[in-house]
Design an enzyme around this catalytic site. Structure first.
Site, PDB file in Angstrom:
ATOM      1  N   SER A 137       0.831  -1.200   0.000  1.00 44.85           N
ATOM      2  CA  SER A 137       0.000   0.000   0.000  1.00 44.85           C
ATOM      3  C   SER A 137       0.862   1.245   0.000  1.00 44.85           C
ATOM      4  O   SER A 137       0.370   2.332  -0.276  1.00 44.85           O
ATOM      5  CB  SER A 137      -0.926   0.007   1.218  1.00 44.85           C
ATOM      6  OG  SER A 137      -0.180  -0.087   2.401  1.00 44.85           O
ATOM      7  N   HIS A 160      -3.880  -4.009  -5.194  1.00 42.14           N
ATOM      8  CA  HIS A 160      -4.056  -3.469  -3.850  1.00 42.14           C
ATOM      9  C   HIS A 160      -5.489  -3.623  -3.369  1.00 42.14           C
ATOM     10  O   HIS A 160      -6.408  -3.007  -3.911  1.00 42.14           O
ATOM     11  CB  HIS A 160      -3.635  -1.990  -3.824  1.00 42.14           C
ATOM     12  CG  HIS A 160      -3.625  -1.401  -2.460  1.00 42.14           C
ATOM     13  ND1 HIS A 160      -3.970  -0.100  -2.200  1.00 42.14           N
ATOM     14  CD2 HIS A 160      -3.342  -1.953  -1.250  1.00 42.14           C
ATOM     15  CE1 HIS A 160      -3.887   0.129  -0.903  1.00 42.14           C
ATOM     16  NE2 HIS A 160      -3.512  -0.976  -0.306  1.00 42.14           N
ATOM     17  N   GLU A 172      -7.259  -1.876  -6.509  1.00 42.69           N
ATOM     18  CA  GLU A 172      -6.482  -0.982  -7.373  1.00 42.69           C
ATOM     19  C   GLU A 172      -5.458  -1.828  -8.122  1.00 42.69           C
ATOM     20  O   GLU A 172      -4.657  -2.525  -7.498  1.00 42.69           O
ATOM     21  CB  GLU A 172      -5.746   0.075  -6.540  1.00 42.69           C
ATOM     22  CG  GLU A 172      -6.664   1.101  -5.905  1.00 42.69           C
ATOM     23  CD  GLU A 172      -5.941   2.048  -4.951  1.00 42.69           C
ATOM     24  OE1 GLU A 172      -6.347   3.207  -4.863  1.00 42.69           O
ATOM     25  OE2 GLU A 172      -4.986   1.625  -4.267  1.00 42.69           O
ATOM     26  N   ASN A 210      -5.251   5.608  -0.914  1.00 45.46           N
ATOM     27  CA  ASN A 210      -4.426   6.085   0.195  1.00 45.46           C
ATOM     28  C   ASN A 210      -3.843   7.467  -0.055  1.00 45.46           C
ATOM     29  O   ASN A 210      -3.574   8.207   0.889  1.00 45.46           O
ATOM     30  CB  ASN A 210      -3.316   5.080   0.515  1.00 45.46           C
ATOM     31  CG  ASN A 210      -3.848   3.902   1.333  1.00 45.46           C
ATOM     32  OD1 ASN A 210      -4.936   3.970   1.886  1.00 45.46           O
ATOM     33  ND2 ASN A 210      -3.088   2.828   1.384  1.00 45.46           N
TER      34      ASN A 210
HETATM   35  N1  3HC Z   1     -15.702 -10.642   6.521  1.00 49.86           N
HETATM   36  C1  3HC Z   1     -16.801 -10.802   5.768  1.00 49.86           C
HETATM   37  N2  3HC Z   1     -17.749  -9.856   5.640  1.00 49.86           N
HETATM   38  C2  3HC Z   1     -17.596  -8.704   6.328  1.00 49.86           C
HETATM   39  C3  3HC Z   1     -16.473  -8.484   7.143  1.00 49.86           C
HETATM   40  C4  3HC Z   1     -15.488  -9.493   7.214  1.00 49.86           C
HETATM   41  N3  3HC Z   1     -14.371  -9.376   7.941  1.00 49.86           N
HETATM   42  N4  3HC Z   1     -16.574  -7.243   7.687  1.00 49.86           N
HETATM   43  C5  3HC Z   1     -17.721  -6.728   7.239  1.00 49.86           C
HETATM   44  N5  3HC Z   1     -18.345  -7.601   6.435  1.00 49.86           N
HETATM   45  C6  3HC Z   1     -19.584  -7.397   5.704  1.00 49.86           C
HETATM   46  C7  3HC Z   1     -20.794  -7.653   6.533  1.00 49.86           C
HETATM   47  O1  3HC Z   1     -21.208  -8.977   6.437  1.00 49.86           O
HETATM   48  C8  3HC Z   1     -21.822  -6.702   5.908  1.00 49.86           C
HETATM   49  O2  3HC Z   1     -22.339  -7.209   4.711  1.00 49.86           O
HETATM   50  P1  3HC Z   1     -23.793  -6.698   4.135  1.00 49.86           P
HETATM   51  O3  3HC Z   1     -23.800  -5.211   4.176  1.00 49.86           O
HETATM   52  O4  3HC Z   1     -23.833  -7.244   2.737  1.00 49.86           O
HETATM   53  O5  3HC Z   1     -24.797  -7.315   5.050  1.00 49.86           O
HETATM   54  C9  3HC Z   1     -20.981  -5.520   5.510  1.00 49.86           C
HETATM   55  O6  3HC Z   1     -19.651  -6.016   5.361  1.00 49.86           O
HETATM   56  C10 3HC Z   1     -21.053  -4.438   6.520  1.00 49.86           C
HETATM   57  O7  3HC Z   1     -20.657  -4.951   7.792  1.00 49.86           O
HETATM   58  P2  3HC Z   1     -21.402  -4.646   9.157  1.00 49.86           P
HETATM   59  O8  3HC Z   1     -22.853  -4.414   8.923  1.00 49.86           O
HETATM   60  O9  3HC Z   1     -21.006  -5.674  10.147  1.00 49.86           O
HETATM   61  O10 3HC Z   1     -20.697  -3.361   9.721  1.00 49.86           O
HETATM   62  P3  3HC Z   1     -20.590  -1.950   9.052  1.00 49.86           P
HETATM   63  O11 3HC Z   1     -21.786  -1.617   8.252  1.00 49.86           O
HETATM   64  O12 3HC Z   1     -20.164  -1.091  10.162  1.00 49.86           O
HETATM   65  O13 3HC Z   1     -19.377  -2.126   8.029  1.00 49.86           O
HETATM   66  C11 3HC Z   1     -17.143  -1.972   7.428  1.00 49.86           C
HETATM   67  C12 3HC Z   1     -18.117  -2.519   8.435  1.00 49.86           C
HETATM   68  C13 3HC Z   1     -17.352  -2.689   6.094  1.00 49.86           C
HETATM   69  C14 3HC Z   1     -15.736  -2.264   7.946  1.00 49.86           C
HETATM   70  C15 3HC Z   1     -17.405  -0.438   7.253  1.00 49.86           C
HETATM   71  O14 3HC Z   1     -17.373   0.175   8.494  1.00 49.86           O
HETATM   72  C16 3HC Z   1     -16.426   0.248   6.350  1.00 49.86           C
HETATM   73  O15 3HC Z   1     -16.553   0.213   5.138  1.00 49.86           O
HETATM   74  N6  3HC Z   1     -15.424   0.923   6.963  1.00 49.86           N
HETATM   75  C17 3HC Z   1     -14.374   1.613   6.232  1.00 49.86           C
HETATM   76  C18 3HC Z   1     -13.311   0.613   5.892  1.00 49.86           C
HETATM   77  C19 3HC Z   1     -12.239   1.228   5.065  1.00 49.86           C
HETATM   78  O16 3HC Z   1     -12.220   2.400   4.764  1.00 49.86           O
HETATM   79  N7  3HC Z   1     -11.286   0.392   4.718  1.00 49.86           N
HETATM   80  C20 3HC Z   1     -10.150   0.818   3.973  1.00 49.86           C
HETATM   81  C21 3HC Z   1      -9.051   1.080   4.931  1.00 49.86           C
HETATM   82  S1  3HC Z   1      -7.621   1.634   4.094  1.00 49.86           S
HETATM   83  C22 3HC Z   1      -6.897   0.223   3.539  1.00 49.86           C
HETATM   84  O17 3HC Z   1      -7.317  -0.887   3.741  1.00 49.86           O
HETATM   85  C23 3HC Z   1      -5.679   0.434   2.758  1.00 49.86           C
HETATM   86  C24 3HC Z   1      -4.453  -0.028   3.479  1.00 49.86           C
HETATM   87  O18 3HC Z   1      -3.485  -0.146   2.492  1.00 49.86           O
HETATM   88  C25 3HC Z   1      -3.966   0.912   4.562  1.00 49.86           C
END
Ligand code: 3HC
Length: 307
Positions: A137, A160, A172, A210
């Site tokens: 990343s 990514h 990505e 990012n």
């Molecule tokens: N495994 C499987 N499914 C998952 C899961 C996991 N670990 N985590 C979440 N889900 C699914 C749930 O089943 C649910 O599915 P549905 O909407 O189809 O029913 C959906 O994702 C939403 O989950 P929840 O309802 O439990 O919880 P939230 O609505 O709060 O969503 C989240 C959780 C998806 C993590 C949401 O909060 C989110 O999108 N957060 C932002 C995450 C983000 O920005 N990530 C990028 C970070 S930067 C990065 O990764 C780059 C790196 O290089 C630094």
């Protein structure tokens, strides 16, 4: 099946066998989504313990996925889980795992030297047609790829994914100047097959997500440093005022504060980004020095009591 293209002499093999190197949170997630899409996956790490940890991550997440697909049918849930898990094998022997791979995705520690050595070894072990990809990343894909042969560099891209991999729909695909168009197309097709939407971007610091997300989160920390708002108010503001699923402070705890600091420090050193976007932030440096790394350590900007 070998697909031949009338307009070119390159014969690309469809991606069926995927080797994922690194069984941490990202590697496990990538292995899981590939296995769910009926690709044959070999998950690799250096110790059996690390592999077990990866399998546990997959086990927990795949239950959620199976339940969502078949909410009222436990037998179908189990069938889905068994079917996907049957596609995954594990090993500590990365060179052996390279031998049948159509694609190798690396998701190990963000250390350029360690990644280069790994890919150098894999380059010697893998067949000619194998596509190499890094889930980095924060590092330069071009620089990582430079440890491999000229031929392989044409088949070397960034791939990514985002945390949590099973839930986040984006991937990505990072193009170096040497990447062949056909290889990009193969990666895009495979990304769609595993349920992701690919975007194309050049090999620049942070790619797209990012590059925007990290400066935004650092600026959120600066709001705290200047005492202008509380973490809770910053998070509420961005969730309710800008439609973000998580606010920047809770997202930082989710990503890991050490990771945030590592990315910002790295970009400051390597350049390629406006320096004022990544100036050090006191509160981030302090929390990391105290070992408050976010969710994974139980404490970050917020506390995460063990359930
Ligand atoms: N495994 C499987 N499914 C998952 C899961 C996991 N670990 N985590 C979440 N889900 C699914 C749930 O089943 C649910 O599915 P549905 O909407 O189809 O029913 C959906 O994702 C939403 O989950 P929840 O309802 O439990 O919880 P939230 O609505 O709060 O969503 C989240 C959780 C998806 C993590 C949401 O909060 C989110 O999108 N957060 C932002 C995450 C983000 O920005 N990530 C990028 C970070 S930067 C990065 O990764 C780059 C790196 O290089 C630094």
């Amino acid at each position: 099946a070998v697909r031949a293209f009338a307009t070119s002499t390159i014969q690309q093999k469809e991606i069926k066998n995927v080797t994922v190197i690194g069984a941490g949170l990202m590697g496990a997630g990538i292995a899981q989504v590939a296995a769910q899409a009926q690709l044959k996956v070999t998950l690799v790490d250096t110790t059996e313990k690390a592999l077990e940890n990866g399998q546990n991550i997959i086990g927990t997440s795949i239950k959620r996925v199976a339940k969502k697909l078949n909410p009222d049918d436990q037998a179908k849930q189990q069938e889905y889980i068994d079917n996907a898990l049957n596609n995954i094998s594990t090993t500590v022997d990365s060179k052996a795992a390279a031998k049948d791979a159509d694609l190798i995705v690396e998701a190990i520690v963000e250390n350029i030297k360690v990644k280069q050595q790994l890919f150098k070894d894999l380059d010697a072990a893998a067949p000619e047609h194998t596509i190499f990809a890094s889930n980095t990343s924060s590092l330069s894909v071009t620089e990582i790829a430079s440890a491999t042969s000229e031929a392989r560099q044409k088949q070397f891209a960034g791939l990514h994914f985002f945390n949590p991999v099973p839930a986040m729909k984006l991937v990505e695909i990072v193009r170096t100047d040497k990447l062949q168009e056909q290889v990009f197309e193969d990666l895009a097709q495979m990304s769609k097959k595993i349920g992701k939407s690919p975007v194309s971007c050049k090999d620049t610091p942070g790619f797209i997500v990012n590059r925007l997300l990290v400066p935004y989160m650092l600026e959120a920390f600066r709001i705290l440093d200047r005492g202008e708002a509380s973490p809770q108010d910053v998070d509420t503001a961005m969730k309710l005022g800008a439609g973000m699923p998580m606010g920047p402070i809770e997202l930082a705890d989710f990503v890991g504060l050490d990771t945030m600091k590592f990315i910002a420090d790295g970009w400051r050193e390597t350049g390629g980004i406006e320096p004022s976007l990544v100036t050090p932030v006191k509160v981030l440096d302090e929390l990391v020095a105290e070992g408050r790394l976010g969710r994974k350590s139980g404490k970050g900007f917020y506390d995460y009591p063990k359930k």
